[in-house]
Design a protein around this motif. Structure first.
Motif, short mmCIF file in Angstrom:
data_model
loop_
_atom_site.label_atom_id
_atom_site.label_comp_id
_atom_site.label_asym_id
_atom_site.label_seq_id
_atom_site.Cartn_x
_atom_site.Cartn_y
_atom_site.Cartn_z
N ASP A 28 0.77 -1.26 -0.25
CA ASP A 28 0.00 -0.04 -0.14
C ASP A 28 0.95 1.19 0.11
OD1 ASP A 28 -2.32 -1.41 -0.22
OD2 ASP A 28 -2.68 -1.45 2.13
N ARG A 29 1.93 1.34 0.56
CA ARG A 29 2.72 2.33 0.74
C ARG A 29 3.75 2.31 -0.50
NH1 ARG A 29 5.51 1.77 6.32
NH2 ARG A 29 6.63 3.70 5.59
N ALA A 30 3.60 1.60 -1.32
CA ALA A 30 4.46 1.34 -2.62
C ALA A 30 6.02 1.43 -1.97
CB ALA A 30 4.26 2.72 -3.24
N LEU A 31 6.32 0.52 -0.77
CA LEU A 31 7.70 0.24 -0.62
C LEU A 31 8.04 -1.25 -1.38
CD1 LEU A 31 7.50 0.96 3.20
CD2 LEU A 31 8.58 2.61 1.39
N LYS A 32 9.26 -1.43 -1.51
CA LYS A 32 9.74 -2.48 -2.35
C LYS A 32 9.65 -3.84 -1.30
CE LYS A 32 10.50 -0.55 -6.13
NZ LYS A 32 9.07 -0.01 -6.74
N GLN A 149 7.44 -2.71 -20.22
CA GLN A 149 8.34 -2.99 -19.12
C GLN A 149 8.67 -1.74 -18.33
OE1 GLN A 149 10.62 -6.35 -21.59
NE2 GLN A 149 11.92 -4.74 -21.04
N ILE A 150 8.52 -0.42 -18.71
CA ILE A 150 8.68 0.77 -17.98
C ILE A 150 7.93 0.76 -16.80
CG2 ILE A 150 8.14 3.02 -18.01
CD1 ILE A 150 9.52 3.27 -20.70
N PRO A 151 6.69 0.25 -16.76
CA PRO A 151 5.68 0.23 -15.61
C PRO A 151 6.47 -0.83 -14.55
CG PRO A 151 4.23 -0.05 -17.32
CD PRO A 151 5.61 0.07 -17.83
N ILE A 152 7.24 -1.84 -15.21
CA ILE A 152 7.86 -2.80 -14.13
C ILE A 152 8.84 -2.21 -13.32
CG2 ILE A 152 8.70 -5.20 -13.89
CD1 ILE A 152 7.22 -6.08 -16.70
N THR A 153 9.42 -1.03 -13.79
CA THR A 153 10.48 -0.49 -13.04
C THR A 153 9.74 -0.18 -11.74
OG1 THR A 153 9.99 1.92 -13.86
CG2 THR A 153 11.91 0.36 -15.05
N ARG A 154 8.62 0.06 -11.50
CA ARG A 154 8.00 0.41 -10.35
C ARG A 154 7.15 -0.74 -9.64
NH1 ARG A 154 3.76 3.57 -11.97
NH2 ARG A 154 4.25 3.76 -14.27
N CYS A 155 7.35 -1.84 -10.33
CA CYS A 155 6.65 -2.92 -9.63
C CYS A 155 7.17 -3.31 -8.04
CB CYS A 155 6.88 -4.15 -10.34
SG CYS A 155 8.32 -5.12 -9.96
N SER A 156 6.43 -4.14 -7.36
CA SER A 156 6.68 -4.14 -5.99
C SER A 156 7.85 -4.87 -5.46
CB SER A 156 5.53 -4.85 -5.22
OG SER A 156 5.11 -6.31 -5.78
N TYR A 157 8.42 -5.79 -6.62
CA TYR A 157 9.62 -6.49 -6.23
C TYR A 157 10.99 -6.00 -6.66
CZ TYR A 157 12.50 -10.75 -5.29
OH TYR A 157 13.48 -11.53 -4.50
#
Ligand code: BYC
Length: 324
Positions: A28-32, A149-157
């Motif tokens: 929720d906090r967009a932390l990895k 793939q650009i959105p995956i730079t912001r993915c959770s892992y």
């Protein structure tokens, strides 16, 4: 400072639930989420599936273009293509590394590919018949890859997101080189223009399919969005690709092979004709034009490379792992 999800929770009376809450809160906090963190088994499993399939796609993706290295039309084109194919190998390695950080060994991941158990991108099961196909792959396939793939730079892992930053930079260069090849051909002789059009005709629909099945048929969309492994649905990314690519085809003076393609002033997106999903399912089911050749090429490479793996292992045994 990095704090693990388990810090202060492990051993607590409701440890399991507290860890799950901490995991959700982190999302929720967009932390990895990082490798030592607690994560639900299904999150680990779906990430391992997606990242390893992505890695396999990079490695199998070297084959159709590698096919043209010896036949590139000039020294400059050859050097650029060599660099691009080497970049794909690097992408595969970062991605295998990210997948391994989830607890599955590289050998297991590779053997899943070689046995036909693991998927790789449908797009690489089509043949590269002419030099223009190398241009079309760079322009369309790498163009699609960047949008995905650009959105995956912001993915959770964390390890997947970080690997994707560098990969996307290199994919941008790949897309530009593909567009440059198409530009040169499209503005060349009538024969070269026809070659560029023919490549677009054959690569357009497979590129549109690359984004995966329609949202109504996607198995993983909903859960992967919840876990922030995916940030957009398959159809959202496909629409973005089409909106971005149609004006580029116009600049090239090439026609998208879709008689139903038209701008929709209400939705502010292009409408397209029907996608042949039977073809997509045939290809991902192992029955595309090149599936057998692609897999055989990887099996041969694995077998031919056995002596290198044995020599490296022997060297490591004799000299310790630092020297390996
Ligand atoms: N090809 O529930 P869905 C590159 C499968 S590398 C084959 O929507 P998901 C490049 C899917 O795996 C390009 N299979 O799945 C390299 C699932 O089956 P399983 C690769 C596909 O995972 C060199 C089933 O269909 N890029 O660009 O949520 C040179 C249902 O689908 C495909 C990536 O891997 C497909 N196209 O979404 C140049 C990016 N599509 O596994 C360029 C990362 C779907 O349950 N991956 N399937 O048996 C993703 O973003 C997602 O995995 C996808 C699919 C959007 C591809």
């Amino acid at each position: 400072m990095y704090t693990s999800i388990s810090d202060g929770i492990e051993g607590a009376p409701d440890g399991g639930d507290a860890r799950e809450r901490a995991f959700d809160e982190r999302l929720d906090r967009a932390l990895k989420i990082e490798p030592p963190d607690w994560m639900p088994d299904a999150y680990r499993k779906t990430l391992t599936r997606q990242i390893s399939q992505h890695a396999h796609s990079e490695i199998v993706g070297m084959l159709p273009e590698g096919n043209w290295i010896t036949r590139a039309p000039s020294l400059q084109r050859k050097v650029i293509l060599l660099a691009k194919v080497q970049d794909e190998a690097g992408h595969g390695l970062y991605l295998y590394g990210a997948a391994e950080s989830l607890g599955t060994s590289r050998d297991e991941l590779v053997l899943a590919l070689l046995s036909g158990k693991a998927k790789y991108s449908s797009i690489f099961n089509y043949p590269t018949l002419t030099w223009a196909d190398v241009g079309a792959i760079g322009w369309l396939v790498d163009g699609a890859a960047i949008i995905n793939q650009i959105p995956i730079t912001r993915c959770s892992y964390g390890p997947y997101a970080r690997a994707m930053v560098r990969i996307c930079k290199e994919e941008s260069f790949h897309q530009r080189q593909g567009f440059d090849i198409m530009w040169t051909l499209a503005h060349g002789t009538a024969e070269q223009h026809a070659m560029a059009q023919d490549a677009l005709d054959r690569w357009w629909w497979p590129s549109v399919m690359m984004f995966g099945p329609p949202d109504s048929e996607s198995t993983h969309n909903v859960q992967s969005l919840r876990w922030k492994i995916k940030l957009f649905t398959n159809d959202e990314l496909r629409t973005k690709f089409i909106d971005q690519t149609v004006p580029q085809a116009e600049q090239l003076g090439l026609a998208i092979p879709d008689p139903d393609l038209r701008w929709n002033d209400e939705t502010k997106h292009y409408d397209i004709g029907p996608i042949d999903w039977d073809e997509f399912y045939r290809v991902i089911g192992g029955n595309g034009p090149c599936n057998k050749d692609r897999l055989q090429a990887r099996v041969d490479a694995w077998e031919d490379g056995a002596w290198v793996r044995e020599a490296a292992a022997e060297h490591a045994r004799k000299h310790g792992s630092d020297a390996a």
